[in-house]
Design a protein around this motif. Sequence first.
Motif, short mmCIF file in Angstrom:
data_model
loop_
_atom_site.label_atom_id
_atom_site.label_comp_id
_atom_site.label_asym_id
_atom_site.label_seq_id
_atom_site.Cartn_x
_atom_site.Cartn_y
_atom_site.Cartn_z
N PRO A 1 0.80 -1.16 0.02
CA PRO A 1 -0.09 0.13 -0.18
C PRO A 1 0.82 1.32 -0.02
CG PRO A 1 -0.59 -1.22 1.60
CD PRO A 1 0.70 -2.02 1.16
N GLY A 2 0.53 2.09 -0.71
CA GLY A 2 1.25 3.40 -0.88
C GLY A 2 2.28 3.32 -2.17
N LEU A 3 2.64 2.38 -2.43
CA LEU A 3 3.65 2.42 -3.43
C LEU A 3 2.90 1.99 -5.06
CD1 LEU A 3 6.45 2.22 -4.45
CD2 LEU A 3 6.48 -0.17 -4.29
N TRP B 1 -8.80 9.22 -8.34
CA TRP B 1 -9.46 9.00 -6.93
C TRP B 1 -8.40 8.27 -5.93
CZ3 TRP B 1 -12.41 11.84 -4.36
CH2 TRP B 1 -13.42 12.61 -5.07
N ALA B 2 -8.02 7.20 -6.67
CA ALA B 2 -6.73 6.47 -5.81
C ALA B 2 -5.66 7.23 -5.24
CB ALA B 2 -6.61 5.10 -6.49
N VAL C 1 3.43 19.97 -2.24
CA VAL C 1 3.60 19.18 -3.27
C VAL C 1 2.57 18.41 -3.75
CG1 VAL C 1 5.44 17.55 -4.22
CG2 VAL C 1 6.18 19.80 -2.90
N MET C 2 2.12 17.64 -2.72
CA MET C 2 0.95 16.72 -3.05
C MET C 2 -0.23 17.37 -3.53
SD MET C 2 1.39 13.49 -0.47
CE MET C 2 1.27 14.29 1.13
N LEU C 3 -0.57 18.50 -2.98
CA LEU C 3 -1.63 19.08 -3.42
C LEU C 3 -1.39 19.75 -4.84
CD1 LEU C 3 -4.56 20.75 -2.82
CD2 LEU C 3 -3.17 22.43 -1.89
N THR C 4 -0.47 20.25 -5.05
CA THR C 4 -0.05 20.75 -6.42
C THR C 4 -0.21 19.30 -7.50
OG1 THR C 4 1.62 22.27 -5.64
CG2 THR C 4 1.76 21.72 -7.88
N MET D 1 -2.57 10.21 -1.36
CA MET D 1 -1.88 11.45 -0.91
C MET D 1 -2.47 12.19 0.24
SD MET D 1 -0.68 13.49 -4.43
CE MET D 1 -2.11 13.13 -5.45
N THR D 2 -3.61 12.00 0.40
CA THR D 2 -4.38 12.57 1.65
C THR D 2 -3.82 11.76 2.74
OG1 THR D 2 -6.16 13.37 0.23
CG2 THR D 2 -6.38 13.35 2.63
#
Length: 119
Positions: A25-27, A76-77, A105-108, A82-83
Motif C-alpha cells: 500500500p502506498g507504492l 481518486w486512488a 507538493v501533493m496538493l500541486t 496522498m491525503t
Amino acid sequence: MLALILWRLLAGSALLLGFIGIFVPGLPTVPFLLLAAWAAGHGWPALEAWLLNHPRWGASIRAWREHGAMSRRAKWAASIMMTASAGLMYFSGAPRLITLGVALVMLTVAIWLWRRPEH
C-alpha cells in the motif's frame, strides 16, 4: 550496447517496482509501469509490446501515451493515497515545516492530476 543494457535495466527495475506496488500500500503501480513501457520502447521492444497489450494495464498505458489521459478511478486512488500520506506525516511527529511542504507538493500534484483528461 551499453545504452541497450541501461534501457533494459531501467525498464526491468520499473517493472519490478510496479509489481511490488501491487502488494505494498502506498507504492504506486501505474507510474512505474508507464516508466517501464517508456524505457522498454528505447531498448526492449518485446517488453514494450507485452506491456501495451497487457489485459489489465495495457489500456491505461496506451491512454497515457496517446492522450495523457488517466481514469477517474486512478485519480481518486492517487488523491486518497496522498491525503492519507499527508495525514500520516502530520501525526508522525515529522517537523511541521516538512509536513507542510510535502502536503503542498501533493496538493500541486493532485491539482495537476485532476486536470488531466480521462479515458
